[in-house]
Scaffold this active site. Structure first.
Site, PDB file in Angstrom:
ATOM      1  N   LEU A  37     -11.714  -0.023   3.219  1.00 13.17           N
ATOM      2  CA  LEU A  37     -11.224  -1.398   3.295  1.00 13.17           C
ATOM      3  C   LEU A  37     -10.664  -1.620   4.703  1.00 13.17           C
ATOM      4  O   LEU A  37     -10.064  -0.714   5.274  1.00 13.17           O
ATOM      5  CB  LEU A  37     -10.115  -1.633   2.254  1.00 13.17           C
ATOM      6  CG  LEU A  37     -10.529  -1.574   0.781  1.00 13.17           C
ATOM      7  CD1 LEU A  37      -9.314  -1.749  -0.116  1.00 13.17           C
ATOM      8  CD2 LEU A  37     -11.583  -2.643   0.465  1.00 13.17           C
ATOM      9  N   GLU A  44      -2.092  -6.545  -3.126  1.00 16.12           N
ATOM     10  CA  GLU A  44      -3.457  -6.944  -3.463  1.00 16.12           C
ATOM     11  C   GLU A  44      -4.114  -5.848  -4.291  1.00 16.12           C
ATOM     12  O   GLU A  44      -4.819  -6.109  -5.260  1.00 16.12           O
ATOM     13  CB  GLU A  44      -4.232  -7.226  -2.170  1.00 16.12           C
ATOM     14  CG  GLU A  44      -5.303  -8.274  -2.285  1.00 16.12           C
ATOM     15  CD  GLU A  44      -6.532  -7.815  -3.043  1.00 16.12           C
ATOM     16  OE1 GLU A  44      -7.053  -8.570  -3.881  1.00 16.12           O
ATOM     17  OE2 GLU A  44      -6.977  -6.671  -2.817  1.00 16.12           O
TER      18      GLU A  44
END
Ligand SMILES: NC(=O)c1ccc[n+]([C@@H]2O[C@H](COP(=O)([O-])OP(=O)(O)OC[C@H]3O[C@@H](n4cnc5c(N)ncnc54)[C@H](OP(=O)(O)O)[C@@H]3O)[C@@H](O)[C@H]2O)c1
Length: 194
Positions: A37, A44
């Site tokens: 990521l 999140e």
């Protein structure tokens, strides 16, 4: 004959829990870089875990359906994603033992999910790019949960274009206000097909 086939197809579609996509994308629609990521946002990630894990019926679990590269980018200690049925799409003959079920295609995954659907509450498509695209175009598409990260990041993997007939809806289980972590703002959006 054609009618019978069509009928069988549609009753099959209706029986299956819908595919729900969950993704986080930055302003340039990037979702990944170098098999990872592009950001670290604990809130999140916690949202992803809660959405993909929680079930109303405690006897059921949710499926997380992902591509082989997404599976590989989950750190070893978090694999399989716990309390969820992990399904990995790959064209290769890979065996992840009891950690994950491998499927050769989306229709194959749909078949496998259909066979165990009495144990399943929700089916979450968790990436990457091609699987999101195929799921958005599929007759099984249900919803897209998209976290919009209000910043640009360098990325090599991108969320596919959202079809024009998708509309924003409100899901009361999702926080509506602007989130912020490490000075990065983000919002949770939910889309359905018009
Ligand atoms: N921000 C987010 O929400 C998010 C979510 C997920 C992933 N990511 C990021 O995205 C990147 C990984 O995504 P990616 O798009 O590169 O890869 P991916 O979709 O996770 O994996 C691609 C692989 O999945 C298999 N595959 C894909 N479609 C298939 C199909 N229809 N039938 C059978 N197998 C299929 C193939 O495996 P084989 O080559 O083995 O055949 C293919 O090479 C990483 O950087 C990850 O961190 C971000």
């Amino acid at each position: 004959m054609a009618y019978r086939l069509l009928h069988r197809y549609y009753s099959h579609v209706n029986m299956l829990p819908k595919l729900e996509l969950i993704a986080a994308a930055c302003e340039n629609m990037g979702i990944g870089i170098n098999g990872d990521l592009p950001w670290r946002l604990k809130t999140e990630m916690a949202f992803f875990t809660h959405m993909t894990t929680d079930t109303m019926d405690k006897n059921k679990k949710n499926v997380v359906l992902m591509g082989r590269r997404t599976w590989e980018c989950i750190p070893k200690k978090y694999k399989p994603l716990e309390n969820r049925i992990n399904i990995v799409l790959t064209s290769q003959s890979l065996d992840y033992g009891d950690k994950a079920i491998t499927c050769k295609s989306i229709p194959h995954a749909i078949e496998v999910i259909t066979e165990m659907q009495n144990k399943i509450e929700r089916v979450w498509v968790i990436g990457g790019s091609n699987i999101y695209k195929a799921a958005m175009e599929s007759p099984y598409f249900g919803r897209l949960y998209l976290t919009r990260i209000k910043k640009e990041f360098e990325c090599d993997t991108f969320f596919p274009p959202i079809p024009n007939d998708f509309v924003l809806i409100k899901d009361p289980t999702v926080p509506q206000d602007i989130q912020e972590e490490k000075g990065i703002k983000f919002v949770y959006e939910v889309y359905e097909k018009k």
